[in-house]
Design an enzyme around this catalytic site. Structure first.
Site, PDB file in Angstrom:
ATOM      1  N   LYS A 219      53.395 -92.534 -22.562  1.00 46.34           N
ATOM      2  CA  LYS A 219      53.418 -91.210 -22.053  1.00 46.34           C
ATOM      3  C   LYS A 219      52.219 -90.760 -21.114  1.00 46.34           C
ATOM      4  CE  LYS A 219      56.531 -88.036 -23.248  1.00 46.34           C
ATOM      5  NZ  LYS A 219      57.854 -88.190 -23.492  1.00 46.34           N
TER       6      LYS A 219
ATOM      7  N   GLY B  53      65.351 -73.242 -25.488  1.00 45.14           N
ATOM      8  CA  GLY B  53      64.946 -73.940 -24.302  1.00 45.14           C
ATOM      9  C   GLY B  53      66.165 -73.742 -23.226  1.00 45.14           C
TER      10      GLY B  53
ATOM     11  N   GLY C  14      65.674 -75.982 -19.961  1.00 45.44           N
ATOM     12  CA  GLY C  14      65.442 -76.940 -19.007  1.00 45.44           C
ATOM     13  C   GLY C  14      66.177 -78.055 -19.237  1.00 45.44           C
ATOM     14  N   ASN C  15      66.145 -79.251 -18.365  1.00 45.62           N
ATOM     15  CA  ASN C  15      66.968 -80.146 -18.126  1.00 45.62           C
ATOM     16  C   ASN C  15      67.705 -80.622 -19.514  1.00 45.62           C
ATOM     17  OD1 ASN C  15      67.274 -83.472 -18.428  1.00 45.62           O
ATOM     18  ND2 ASN C  15      68.057 -82.707 -16.838  1.00 45.62           N
TER      19      ASN C  15
HETATM   20  N1  GLU Z   1      60.608 -88.084 -20.984  1.00 46.23           N
HETATM   21  C1  GLU Z   1      61.800 -88.541 -21.732  1.00 46.23           C
HETATM   22  C2  GLU Z   1      61.642 -88.861 -23.301  1.00 46.23           C
HETATM   23  O1  GLU Z   1      60.883 -88.217 -24.001  1.00 46.23           O
HETATM   24  C3  GLU Z   1      62.523 -89.720 -21.012  1.00 46.23           C
HETATM   25  C4  GLU Z   1      61.379 -90.744 -20.847  1.00 46.23           C
HETATM   26  C5  GLU Z   1      61.897 -91.979 -19.966  1.00 46.23           C
HETATM   27  O2  GLU Z   1      62.938 -92.002 -19.365  1.00 46.23           O
HETATM   28  O3  GLU Z   1      61.114 -92.978 -19.808  1.00 46.23           O
HETATM   29  O4  GLU Z   1      62.329 -89.561 -23.770  1.00 46.23           O
END
Ligand code: GLU
Length: 432
Positions: free
Chosen positions: A106, A218, A220-221
């Site tokens: 991350k 929320g 968002g997406n």
């Molecule tokens: N940010 C998204 C998650 O927390 C997707 C991560 C990704 O596609 O690598 O799962």
């Protein structure tokens, strides 16, 4: 709230509980409760007014035994090394539970993206890549969008990386825009994935989805497509959604008698997830305090904002009708709230299972990038449904076999897969 929540302490606490239940070797537990690598760096950006501003950036690579590190980059004003560590750790478990050949990572930048111009955002994205490019790559670490980042930003980042390595390399970032190396279905993937798991949970609990009501935190997406999926795939009603209003700097809950219309709300929300309050009120929406979403008479709660919002304080206001908590967000539920769910037999679909649809479709995107051959949307969503359904049942089976809470079962499945990969690679013999 019962004191500030440190997401990484929470992630370690969850892990420690299951490591104990699994009798995991203390040395192996020590490897897994910490990330393997962490990067912290400063990104200078020339702002449009001519001043030079420096931003704090992060990337954490938790574990890559099963494949390249994978996980989003957040642009958030409250980002810290610990939030990124927690989220990277959860990505390892997420990819393992979804059974995709990837590890966990991350990244983040401490910034409120809505305060930047388009040009400044692009510079910041390119700056993040200039700091990290030697440590990321399609076979190494593949970032993606998350809170505060968008497909366009992934497009810029992929371009910067491709320039630096001197080769078009679409597979270094996923969640890219369509026509710029992105996959059909990626936008809907996380929210729809949440709904596939809710559908399976309802079948298991013998609930009639067409009579069910959801309350969503929320917009968002993830929340947007979870709301659409709940209405269109399950035939249920979404009583309310909440959103953080960047103008008012606080959250609000939006509801409507008979249920909200997710497509209408989608037409009046900006790219940062702020709903146009005046337009909503004009269309007959009731606007309440941000925490009100959890008080609604709902069968399903879908927290799809950020970590720690379902906690000892907020669950006191929860309706006794709630049967399922489907965690669209990463880390929304604190250990105190988990204890309450366990005691009250509320069915939990834990975050790293429930919201694995995003990363699973990211995996499909990178496969398409590698082949340079793109699939139709139906094919992507069908493959996603299969993966999510099988991940859900794998965890449910473990939960029934071991008589444990769904989150603990998900950890058991994930930890055993990661440990097995470490063993197979010889990481645990001391020679690697
Ligand atoms: N940010 C998204 C998650 O927390 C997707 C991560 C990704 O596609 O690598 O799962």
């Amino acid at each position: 709230m019962s004191g500030p929540i440190n997401a990484f302490e929470m992630a370690q606490k969850q892990f420690d509980g299951v490591a104990k239940q699994l009798n995991l070797d203390p040395g192996i537990a020590e490897v897994l409760r910490w990330p393997m690598r962490e990067y912290s760096f400063r990104i200078p950006v020339r702002m449009d007014d001519g001043s030079l501003r420096v931003f704090q950036g992060y990337r954490v690579q938790h574990n890559d035994a099963r494949g390249p590190n994978k996980g989003g980059i957040r642009f958030h004003p409250a980002e810290t090394m610990d939030t990124v560590r927690a989220l990277a750790t959860w990505m390892t478990w997420k990819c393992a539970v979804a059974d995709i050949p990837l590890g966990g990572g991350k990244g983040g930048i401490i910034v409120d993206p809505s305060t930047l111009t388009v040009n400044e955002k692009e510079e910041l994205c390119r700056g993040w890549v200039r700091s990290m490019w030697k440590n990321i790559g399609p076979r190494n670490d593949v970032p993606a969008p998350d809170v505060g980042t968008t497909p366009q930003m992934m497009g810029w980042m992929m371009d910067e990386y491709s320039r630096l390595v001197g080769q078009y390399t679409p597979g270094v970032f996923t969640g890219k825009p369509l026509g710029g190396g992105g996959s059909l279905g990626r936008t809907e993937a996380t929210g729809y994935g949440v709904i596939y798991t809710v559908r399976e949970a309802m079948k298991h609990l013998k609930m009639d989805s067409t009579k069910s009501v959801a309350a969503i935190e929320g917009f968002g997406n993830v929340a947007q497509y979870a709301a659409i999926g709940f209405v269109e795939m399950l035939g249920g009603t979404v009583a309310c959604v909440s959103c953080y209003d960047r103008h008012a700097k606080k959250s609000f809950t939006y509801s409507k008698v008979g249920g909200i219309d997710p497509h209408f709300l989608l037409s009046i929300v900006d790219e940062y997830g702020t709903i146009d309050q005046a337009k909503a009120e004009k269309a007959g929406y009731k606007v309440e305090d941000g925490d009100a979403w959890i008080t609604y008479e709902a069968d399903v709660l879908i927290p799809a904002a950020i970590e720690g919002h379902v906690n000892a304080d907020t669950i006191k206001k929860m309706s006794s009708r709630v049967k399922i908590v489907a965690e669209g967000a990463n880390g929304p539920t604190t250990p105190e709230a988990d204890d309450f769910f366990k005691a009250n037999k509320i069915f939990n679909i834990p975050d790293f299972l429930c919201n694995a649809g995003g990363v699973t479709t990211s995996y499909f995107e990178s496969v398409q990038n590698d082949m340079n051959f793109y699939w139709p949307k139906d094919e992507v969503l069908q493959k996603l449904d299969q993966k999510m359904t099988s991940a859900f049942h794998g965890v449910l089976e473990m939960s029934e076999k071991e008589g444990v809470y769904m989150r603990d079962a998900a950890y058991m499945v994930a930890i055993s897969r990661v440990v097995k990969a470490m063993e197979l690679r010889g990481w645990l013999t001391g020679n690697a």
